[in-house]
Scaffold this motif. Structure first.
Motif, PDB file in Angstrom:
ATOM      1  N   ALA A 215       0.977  -1.217  -0.138  1.00  0.00           N
ATOM      2  CA  ALA A 215      -0.042  -0.021   0.053  1.00  0.00           C
ATOM      3  C   ALA A 215       0.799   1.296   0.089  1.00  0.00           C
ATOM      4  CB  ALA A 215      -0.945  -0.082   1.124  1.00  0.00           C
ATOM      5  N   ILE A 216       2.086   1.077   0.319  1.00  0.00           N
ATOM      6  CA  ILE A 216       2.807   2.633   0.611  1.00  0.00           C
ATOM      7  C   ILE A 216       3.399   2.945  -1.004  1.00  0.00           C
ATOM      8  CG2 ILE A 216       5.313   3.483   0.976  1.00  0.00           C
ATOM      9  CD1 ILE A 216       5.319   1.224   3.270  1.00  0.00           C
TER      10      ILE A 216
ATOM     11  N   PRO B  53      -0.344  11.125  -3.029  1.00  0.00           N
ATOM     12  CA  PRO B  53      -0.343  11.571  -1.701  1.00  0.00           C
ATOM     13  C   PRO B  53       0.854  10.738  -1.068  1.00  0.00           C
ATOM     14  CG  PRO B  53      -2.378  10.067  -1.848  1.00  0.00           C
ATOM     15  CD  PRO B  53      -1.512  10.378  -3.178  1.00  0.00           C
ATOM     16  N   ALA B  54       1.490  11.429  -0.171  1.00  0.00           N
ATOM     17  CA  ALA B  54       2.583  10.842   0.615  1.00  0.00           C
ATOM     18  C   ALA B  54       2.187   9.917   1.617  1.00  0.00           C
ATOM     19  CB  ALA B  54       3.488  11.878   1.138  1.00  0.00           C
ATOM     20  N   SER B  55       2.697   8.527   1.456  1.00  0.00           N
ATOM     21  CA  SER B  55       2.207   7.809   2.466  1.00  0.00           C
ATOM     22  C   SER B  55       3.027   7.903   3.709  1.00  0.00           C
ATOM     23  CB  SER B  55       2.694   6.425   2.219  1.00  0.00           C
ATOM     24  OG  SER B  55       2.228   5.986   0.954  1.00  0.00           O
ATOM     25  N   LYS B  56       2.352   8.379   4.970  1.00  0.00           N
ATOM     26  CA  LYS B  56       3.103   9.016   6.111  1.00  0.00           C
ATOM     27  C   LYS B  56       2.907   8.317   7.400  1.00  0.00           C
ATOM     28  CE  LYS B  56       4.984  12.464   5.700  1.00  0.00           C
ATOM     29  NZ  LYS B  56       4.405  13.985   6.055  1.00  0.00           N
TER      30      LYS B  56
ATOM     31  N   GLU C 127      11.272   1.738   8.088  1.00  0.00           N
ATOM     32  CA  GLU C 127      12.451   1.733   6.981  1.00  0.00           C
ATOM     33  C   GLU C 127      11.962   2.449   5.760  1.00  0.00           C
ATOM     34  OE1 GLU C 127      13.111  -2.686   6.585  1.00  0.00           O
ATOM     35  OE2 GLU C 127      12.745  -2.185   4.336  1.00  0.00           O
ATOM     36  N   ARG C 128      10.577   2.648   5.545  1.00  0.00           N
ATOM     37  CA  ARG C 128      10.197   3.298   4.456  1.00  0.00           C
ATOM     38  C   ARG C 128       9.957   4.765   4.787  1.00  0.00           C
ATOM     39  NH1 ARG C 128       8.084  -0.340   0.527  1.00  0.00           N
ATOM     40  NH2 ARG C 128       7.702   1.287  -0.731  1.00  0.00           N
TER      41      ARG C 128
END
Ligand code: TLP
Length: 350
Positions: free
Chosen positions: A121-122, A130-133, A163-164
Motif C-alpha cells: 500500500a505504500i 499523496p505521501a504515505s506518512k 524503513e520506508r
C-alpha cells in the motif's frame, strides 16, 4: 426497577466509591497554564507505563487519535490502516476534516493486516500521489471482536514503516486488555510505535479521559493541537485522579472481564438461531468484546432483538442489520452475564 445489565460498551461504567474519593482528594490547578499537579502526575505515570519520554492527557480516545494524526502528518498525506479501524468507522471523518489526510484502507481477518499488506500500500515517492506518512494499528481491534495483535506482527509492520520513512501510531484504547490477555507488557507493544493512545474511560472504569504518549518533541506538538481542537482543560486533575486510581486498581481485574466474555460467547453460541460472528468464532474470544449474528431463519432483525432484550433489562447494540455487539466490563458480574444469556435465550424464543 433494577438497573439494566448494560453490555452496550465498556464505556458505560460509573466511578466506584473509592474512585470518587480519589477524585475528591485530588490537588488541582489550571492545566492549560501548566499548573495541575494531578494531571502532571498522571502524564508522568502513563509515559513511564508505556515506556515513552512524554505523555498528554486528553478528553477522549477520538481526540487522542486525531491529535496524533494531526501531529504526525501534513495535509495531503495518506494514512494506512484497516477498513474496520475506529479512526475510519467512528471518528466522523476527522482524518480528512481535521488533518486533510486521505486513508488507504487495508483488509484482513479480525481487523488486522500484515507487513506485506502495508508494503503493497505504500506509494512510490514523487509529485503525483499523496505521501504515505502514517500506519495506524488498533490493539485490541474493536470491530475485529477485541482481537489482540501478535507482537511479532506489530514488530514487522513498525519496522517496515520506519524503513520506508513512515511513522506508526498505536490506537491502544484497549491496550490494557491486549496486555492482560497476551501477557505482553504494554510498554513492549508501545516500543514498536512512535505514539500510543490509551483510554481510561473504557475497561478501566474512569468516567472520562485518554492519554497519548510519544517523544518529548511529538508531545509538545500534540499539546498545541490539543488546544486547537478544544481539548485544553482547566482543573482536569479531578479526572486525572480517576485515571490514576484506575491504573492502580483496575488493570489486572480485566482478566475477569475476559472470562465473562468467553462465558457470554459460549452461552450465545448455544442458542438456536444465533452464532458468533464467523471470524470471531474461528479466532476465539480473546478479550471483552463479543459479536454475534442472527441466522437468516429468525423472523426478526438485530434492531428487534435489541428492543426485545431492552424490555428484559439487557442492553446491547446492533452494529449491522443482523449483527449484535456485547461487551463485558467492571460493572457486569459473572452472574449478570448468566442472567443476560438467559435473557437472550428467552428473547429469541419469544
Ligand atoms: N469506541 C466506542 C465507540 O466509539 C464505538 C465503543 O463503544 O467501543 N479507539 C477505539 C479502538 C475505540 O473503541 C474507541 C471508542 C475510541 C478509540 C474512541 O474513544 P472515545 O469514545 O473516548 O472518543
Amino acid at each position: 426497577m433494577t438497573s439494566p445489565i448494560d453490555l452496550r460498551s465498556d464505556t458505560v461504567t460509573r466511578p466506584t466509591p473509592a474512585m470518587r474519593e480519589a477524585m475528591m482528594a485530588a490537588p488541582l490547578g489550571d492545566d492549560v497554564l501548566g499548573d495541575d499537579p494531578t494531571v502532571a502526575a498522571l502524564e508522568a505515570k502513563f509515559a513511564a507505563w508505556v515506556g515513552k519520554p512524554a505523555a498528554c492527557f486528553v478528553p477522549t480516545g477520538t481526540m487522542a487519535n486525531q491529535v496524533a494524526i494531526r501531529a504526525h502528518t501534513e495535509h495531503g498525506d495518506e494514512i494506512i490502516c484497516h477498513e474496520d479501524s475506529h479512526i475510519v468507522q467512528y471518528e466522523t471523518g476527522a482524518p480528512a476534516a481535521l488533518s486533510g489526510c486521505m486513508v488507504r484502507l487495508l483488509r484482513g481477518p479480525r481487523g488486522q493486516f500484515t507487513a506485506a499488506d502495508v508494503a503493497a500500500a505504500i506509494r512510490p515517492q514523487g509529485i503525483h500521489g499523496p505521501a504515505s506518512k502514517l500506519v495506524v494499528v488498533e490493539n485490541t481491534q474493536n470491530r475485529g471482536g477485541g482481537s489482540v495483535w501478535p507482537l511479532d506482527r506489530c514488530r514487522e509492520i513498525a519496522a517496515l514503516a520506519h524503513e520506508r520513512g513512515l511513522r506508526a501510531h498505536l490506537d491502544g484504547a484497549r491496550l490494557w486488555n491486549a496486555s492482560v490477555a497476551s501477557g505482553v507488557p504494554m510498554s513492549t507493544f508501545a516500543a514498536e510505535f512512535d505514539s500510543v493512545s490509551c483510554c481510561f474511560s473504557k475497561g478501566l472504569g474512569a468516567p472520562v479521559g485518554s492519554a497519548l504518549a510519544g517523544s518529548a518533541e511529538f508531545i509538545a506538538r500534540v499539546r498545541r493541537f490539543r488546544k486547537m481542537f478544544g481539548g485544553g482543560m482547566r482543573q482536569s486533575g479531578v479526572l486525572a485522579a480517576a485515571a490514576i486510581y484506575a491504573m492502580d486498581n483496575h488493570i489486572s481485574r480485566l482478566a475477569q472481564d475476559h472470562e465473562n466474555a468467553k462465558l457470554l460467547a459460549k452461552g450465545i453460541a448455544s442458542i438456536p438461531g444465533l452464532a458468533l460472528e464467523p471470524e470471531q468464532a474461528a479466532g476465539g474470544v480473546e478479550t471483552n468484546i463479543v459479536y454475534f449474528d442472527l441466522a437468516p431463519s429468525l423472523p426478526f432483525d438485530g434492531a428487534a432483538l435489541v428492543a426485545r432484550l431492552k424490555s428484559r433489562g439487557v442492553l446491547v447494540l446492533a452494529t449491522a442489520p443482523r449483527r449484535i455487539r456485547a461487551l463485558t466490563h467492571l460493572d457486569v458480574t459473572r452472574s449478570q452475564v448468566e442472567e443476560a444469556i438467559a435473557g437472550v435465550r428467552a428473547a429469541v424464543a419469544s
